[in-house]
Enzyme design. Structure first.
Site, short mmCIF file in Angstrom:
data_model
loop_
_atom_site.label_atom_id
_atom_site.label_comp_id
_atom_site.label_asym_id
_atom_site.label_seq_id
_atom_site.Cartn_x
_atom_site.Cartn_y
_atom_site.Cartn_z
N SER A 169 73.27 -21.78 72.43
CA SER A 169 74.56 -21.13 72.25
C SER A 169 75.51 -22.14 71.62
O SER A 169 75.27 -23.36 71.73
CB SER A 169 75.12 -20.72 73.61
OG SER A 169 76.49 -20.39 73.53
N TYR A 182 77.07 -21.23 82.88
CA TYR A 182 76.43 -20.89 81.60
C TYR A 182 76.47 -22.08 80.64
O TYR A 182 75.44 -22.46 80.04
CB TYR A 182 77.14 -19.67 81.00
CG TYR A 182 76.55 -19.18 79.70
CD1 TYR A 182 75.46 -18.31 79.72
CD2 TYR A 182 77.07 -19.56 78.48
CE1 TYR A 182 74.91 -17.84 78.53
CE2 TYR A 182 76.53 -19.10 77.29
CZ TYR A 182 75.45 -18.24 77.32
OH TYR A 182 74.91 -17.78 76.15
C1 BGC Z 1 77.85 -15.98 75.05
C2 BGC Z 1 78.77 -14.84 74.62
C3 BGC Z 1 79.95 -15.39 73.82
C4 BGC Z 1 79.50 -16.34 72.73
C5 BGC Z 1 80.69 -17.00 72.03
C6 BGC Z 1 77.48 -16.78 73.83
O1 BGC Z 1 76.58 -17.80 74.17
O2 BGC Z 1 76.71 -15.45 75.71
O3 BGC Z 1 79.22 -14.14 75.75
O4 BGC Z 1 80.66 -14.31 73.24
O5 BGC Z 1 78.66 -17.33 73.26
O6 BGC Z 1 81.63 -17.52 72.93
#
Ligand code: BGC
Length: 284
Positions: A169, A182
């Site tokens: 991410s 996360y």
């Molecule tokens: C998350 C999303 C978020 C995006 C940008 C991703 O890794 O799961 O919820 O919109 O990152 O912030």
């Protein structure tokens, strides 16, 4: 304006042509019955790979992905397994090898969010996110590497002994208050991926991550589903559109193919420039 962009994206996704870059290879995609995983599974199949559509909840949605792949002439099976459970991951690899002979590509995609202010975060929500997003990638990567080493090279299908793509991410580098579990999991994925790449590069196992930004999927629906929310989100995206799952599918297939053979141990951000910190434009 937005609807035109949307239409163009949709048209692009529909007319993406197969070019068989992954012919005779087998790919496990975890969390493949929805969102990014679904698009990655479809893209892998479109390029000729046999696909294992892993999922944990939603048998029907998984079967639908398998059916759609079959309709376009591809081969896929659905396999239910919780990536955070060692015995289930081992069984999934055994079943894949029994069905298709081996595994050539692993896409560590399964992931989730359990958001809360940090001072209210329960140990359960911390642990759950780490278990799926990080331990899940550990367990699947370990089984994939064991299989690559056992099976040996297949120069007729790929230069590499095997390929692993970790779904990371933008939050492997962008801190994310309110989502500490996360962000910590994705920061962990980054150094797991890089350390694995360092350790197994000499064995010709090629390991990279894709770092999606804001992609339209169920995980972040509130962030894009109303025009107000979307406008706010676009302030974070210099390229001025929210991503489509097909954007990630295209990047993942390329990373799995020999076209990217010299890309190793890096994260390809597919984020419309979110990692450019647009808040600094004319500021700071
Ligand atoms: C998350 C999303 C978020 C995006 C940008 C991703 O890794 O799961 O919820 O919109 O990152 O912030």
């Amino acid at each position: 304006m937005h609807s035109i962009v949307h239409l163009l994206n949709h048209t692009f996704a529909m007319y993406q042509q197969p070019n068989n870059r992954l012919k005779n290879q087998t790919c496990i995609v975890t969390g493949a019955n929805s969102g990014i995983g679904r698009a990655v599974a479809m893209s892998m199949a479109r390029d000729g790979a046999n696909v294992v559509v892993n999922y944990v909840f939603g048998d029907e949605a998984a079967q639908q992905v398998v059916d759609e792949i079959a309709q376009m002439g591809g081969t896929a099976i659905a396999y239910k397994a919780d990536v955070s459970k060692e015995d289930q991951v081992i069984a999934m690899f055994q079943e894949t090898i029994a069905t298709f002979g081996t595994v050539d590509i692993l896409v560590n995609n399964a992931g989730l969010q359990r958001d809360s202010a940090f001072h209210n975060m329960t140990l359960k929500d911390w642990q759950f996110v780490l278990d799926v997003n990080l331990t899940g990638q550990f367990l699947c990567s370990r089984e994939a590497i064991r299989e690559f080493l056992r099976r040996g090279p297949r120069p007729d299908v790929s230069v590499a002994l095997g390929k692993i793509i970790c779904m990371s991410s933008v939050h492997e580098v962008i801190p994310w208050g309110g989502h500490v579990n996360y962000a910590a999991s994705k920061g962990g994925v980054m150094l797991m991926m890089k350390s694995l790449a360092q350790e197994y590069g000499p064995m010709k196992i090629r390991i990279n991550s894709v770092g999606p930004g804001a992609i339209k999927t169920p995980i972040n629906r509130p962030a894009w589903e109303t025009p107000e929310a979307e406008a706010k989100l676009l302030e974070l995206i210099p390229y001025q559109r929210v991503g489509e799952t097909s954007d990630i599918g295209a990047a993942a297939v390329w990373l799995a193919s020999d076209e990217s053979d010299y890309i190793h141990g890096t994260t390809i951000f597919v984020d419309g420039g979110m990692t450019l910190y647009p808040g600094f434009t004319e500021n700071g």
